[in-house]
Design a protein around this motif. Structure first.
Motif, PDB file in Angstrom:
ATOM      1  N   GLY A 342       0.799  -1.225   0.000  1.00 22.38           N
ATOM      2  CA  GLY A 342       0.000   0.000   0.000  1.00 22.38           C
ATOM      3  C   GLY A 342       0.820   1.258   0.000  1.00 22.38           C
ATOM      4  O   GLY A 342       0.286   2.341  -0.238  1.00 22.38           O
ATOM      5  N   LYS A 352      -4.296  -1.600  -1.167  1.00 19.53           N
ATOM      6  CA  LYS A 352      -3.344  -2.692  -0.946  1.00 19.53           C
ATOM      7  C   LYS A 352      -2.657  -2.594   0.409  1.00 19.53           C
ATOM      8  O   LYS A 352      -1.670  -3.286   0.665  1.00 19.53           O
ATOM      9  N   ALA A 353      -3.172  -1.732   1.283  1.00 19.05           N
ATOM     10  CA  ALA A 353      -2.534  -1.509   2.578  1.00 19.05           C
ATOM     11  C   ALA A 353      -2.435  -2.797   3.376  1.00 19.05           C
ATOM     12  O   ALA A 353      -3.398  -3.562   3.494  1.00 19.05           O
TER      13      ALA A 353
END
Length: 617
Positions: A342, A352-353
């Motif tokens: 992320g 996408k963390a």
């Protein structure tokens, strides 16, 4: 019939200018000045080169000037800016350079000078000039948070008296430029990082938080031309006081008045400058770039990504290069598999963390023809992500910071690795004797777990040692370094600490750190750190800087994305970055300077600016 002004009316017009100003109306009838002047010198030429709106030149009016001293009179409770100007600088500008004006303000500038002319006695004068400026004129990028100013607010929390004369250059990256960025990618050969073209700015603040200079980069950037655009990064003040930096396919040098010294396209064998320009002690420049065309072992031709250092001389000729994909191991994947997807440098993707790349995903990528600014292994992908390079004249070597290897590495002119600062895990036999052994202040070995990836300082303060993780700015402390002992300052961003992601993202922390490296005995001692105690609120996932400065025996630290957090459950960022600038006396646990910015976008780097270099030396 033409109207003719009476002599009385003309006299009235001249008198209306004021007793401290003169307005000469001339033409072909003789050599006259036909512009407004103040005092005993010539006109005030604001923004003389069109690039630095808060500068001016008081023209010399035909006199030879010497013994010049300038003082920008401050606002109430403001910071005085004052400096001497040497005779060579006066000749360069044809008058007195004025630096550090307030924007949107009627500035008062006090100048002391000696003037001389043929047939007259020298005269030393002190007088005050008024110079009115316009507001800061940065072009908005189209982002909702950006207003055309480099920040929304600044809070000066602390400035010790010794540091009250500081001027700080701040370089930030507010974000993408909707409708202004050039939309282009390299495709023959494929790869590279050409699309990296966010907006950027550079400005100088005083210790009261007031803007005293900014660079109007719109005049040198052309977002529609891929060879004249890119993120401005790597600002360095040269020995002559001028600023050098790079963007995209160019590297440039301008003085503080906005005068161009050079503006060059990268040598054709290299492309995609970002992050780091180093003005080496040998007079050359070290640029972090990519290779324009490299043939991989599988026969594919690619442009490489952030893994090449090129050295150019003062005339732009290539002196040498370091192709890191040949020197290091571009297939070491231990760090890459633990990166938070992320936040990969400026590529913030909240969706996408907390995610990491799996072995299977990496293997699939390696077998594909996908190249470019993507995290992966092998030439043509972002396997190294070098974000700084520094030169050591003691042994003609460079020190690099590789974010995606979580390693700081010294490499000689012979392209041989001298040592590696970083976890020992995953390095091939070729490099095992280059991995440094941690020691404590007594010279005793510190034993670390999991192939030296988890040291005692990893989870507590008792061990007093940890490596850096996805770090930025591996800068040598030159004045404390010799052939045997090297002092190294870095900003330890802290992502993937211990080669893993923590159970809770708020457990992440960043540090400014200084190491002492015994290059003969291949040991490393951590002698100073700051930031762990600040916890997640001071965590900077990307960018940032730690750098030593001789003039005040101090360490400057810029936690450039502090305050920016990502809510994994929602896949969004919560809280904008609020960069914090700190400056510490050598060895101090608490800062002497603490300044916090809001509304900047992503911060990048910061540094003190010397007016002595620019105008006196």
């Amino acid at each position: 019939m033409k109207k003719i002004l009476s002599s009385a009316l003309v006299a009235g017009m001249i008198l209306s200018v004021g007793t401290t100003q003169a307005l000469a109306i001339g033409g072909p009838s003789g050599a006259k000045i036909d512009w407004q002047i103040q005092g005993k010198l010539g006109a005030v030429k604001l923004n003389p080169y069109g690039l630095a709106p808060l500068t001016a030149i008081i023209m010399n009016n035909g006199y030879v000037l010497s013994n010049v001293f300038v003082k920008i009179l401050p606002k109430e409770d403001g910071q005085i800016i004052s400096y001497k100007v040497n005779d060579q600088v006066l000749k360069t500008y044809g008058g007195i350079p004025i630096f550090g004006l307030y924007p949107a303000y009627k500035n008062k500038v006090e100048v002391t000078y000696t003037k001389s002319a043929v047939g007259s006695k020298d005269e030393t004068i002190t007088e005050t000039y008024q110079i009115t400026t316009g507001p800061v004129g940065l072009t908005p990028s189209g982002l909702m948070m950006q207003t055309g100013m480099p920040f929304e607010s600044v809070e000066v929390k602390k400035v010790d008296k010794e540091f009250s004369d500081r001027l700080y250059l701040i370089n930030n990256v507010p974000g993408k430029m909707p409708g202004r960025g050039s939309q282009a990618v390299w495709n023959n050969p494929s790869g590279g990082a050409l699309e990296w073209n966010d907006s950027s700015n550079a400005f100088i603040v005083d210790t009261k938080g007031e803007i005293r200079w900014y660079f109007d980069s719109d005049k040198i950037l052309d977002p529609g031309n891929m060879y004249k655009t890119g993120i401005q990064m790597g600002f360095r003040q040269d020995i002559d006081g001028a600023l050098a930096w790079g963007f995209g396919q160019r590297y440039v040098k301008y003085d503080l008045m906005g005068r161009e010294i050079f503006n060059r396209q990268l040598p054709l064998g290299y492309n995609d400058f970002s992050h780091s320009l180093n003005n080496a002690q040998n007079g050359n420049y070290l640029l972090r770039v990519g290779s324009s065309n490299t043939k991989r072992p599988d026969g594919k031709n690619v442009r490489t990504v952030r893994d090449t250092i090129v050295e150019v001389d003062k005339d732009g000729n290539v002196v040498d290069d370091w192709r890191l994909y040949e020197i290091l191991d571009p297939y070491r994947k231990d760090v890459i598999l633990t990166l938070d997807q992320g936040a990969v440098c400026l590529n913030i993707d909240a969706s996408k963390a907390g995610q990491t790349m799996s072995q299977e995903e990496l293997a699939k990528l390696d077998d594909s023809d996908k190249f470019g600014d993507i995290v992966g292994t092998g030439p043509g992908r972002n396997w190294a992500h070098v974000n700084s390079v520094d030169y050591d004249p003691n042994d003609d070597s460079i020190v690099i910071s590789s974010r995606h290897q979580s390693a700081m590495i010294k490499i000689g002119r012979d392209k041989k690795v001298k040592w590696i600062v970083g976890a020992h895990k995953g390095w091939s036999d070729k490099f095992k004797d280059k991995l440094l052994q941690p020691i404590n202040s007594k010279g005793e070995k510190i034993i670390c777990e999991d192939e030296y990836s988890k040291c005692p300082g990893y989870e507590d303060d008792k061990g007093g040692f940890d490596w850096t993780w996805t770090q930025h700015t591996a800068f040598i402390i030159d004045s404390k370094t010799n052939k045997d002992i090297l002092y190294l300052a870095a900003f330890d961003n802290g992502d993937g600490r211990g080669l893993e992601q923590p159970a809770i993202p708020t457990m992440k922390y960043s540090r400014a750190v200084v190491y002492k490296i015994d290059q003969k005995n291949m040991t490393i001692e951590q002698i100073w750190e700051y930031g762990k105690e600040r916890g997640g609120d001071w965590f900077s996932a990307v960018t940032s800087l730690t750098e030593y400065h001789d003039d005040k025996d101090s360490l400057l630290v810029y936690s450039a994305t502090a305050g920016m957090h990502i809510d994994i459950s929602k896949g969004v960022t919560i809280g904008d970055a609020s960069p914090e600038l700190l400056e510490f006396k050598w060895g101090a646990k608490e800062p002497s300077v603490q300044i916090k910015f809001t509304g900047t976008g992503i911060g990048y780097q910061a540094m003190p600016i010397s007016l002595e270099k620019a105008f006196t030396k």
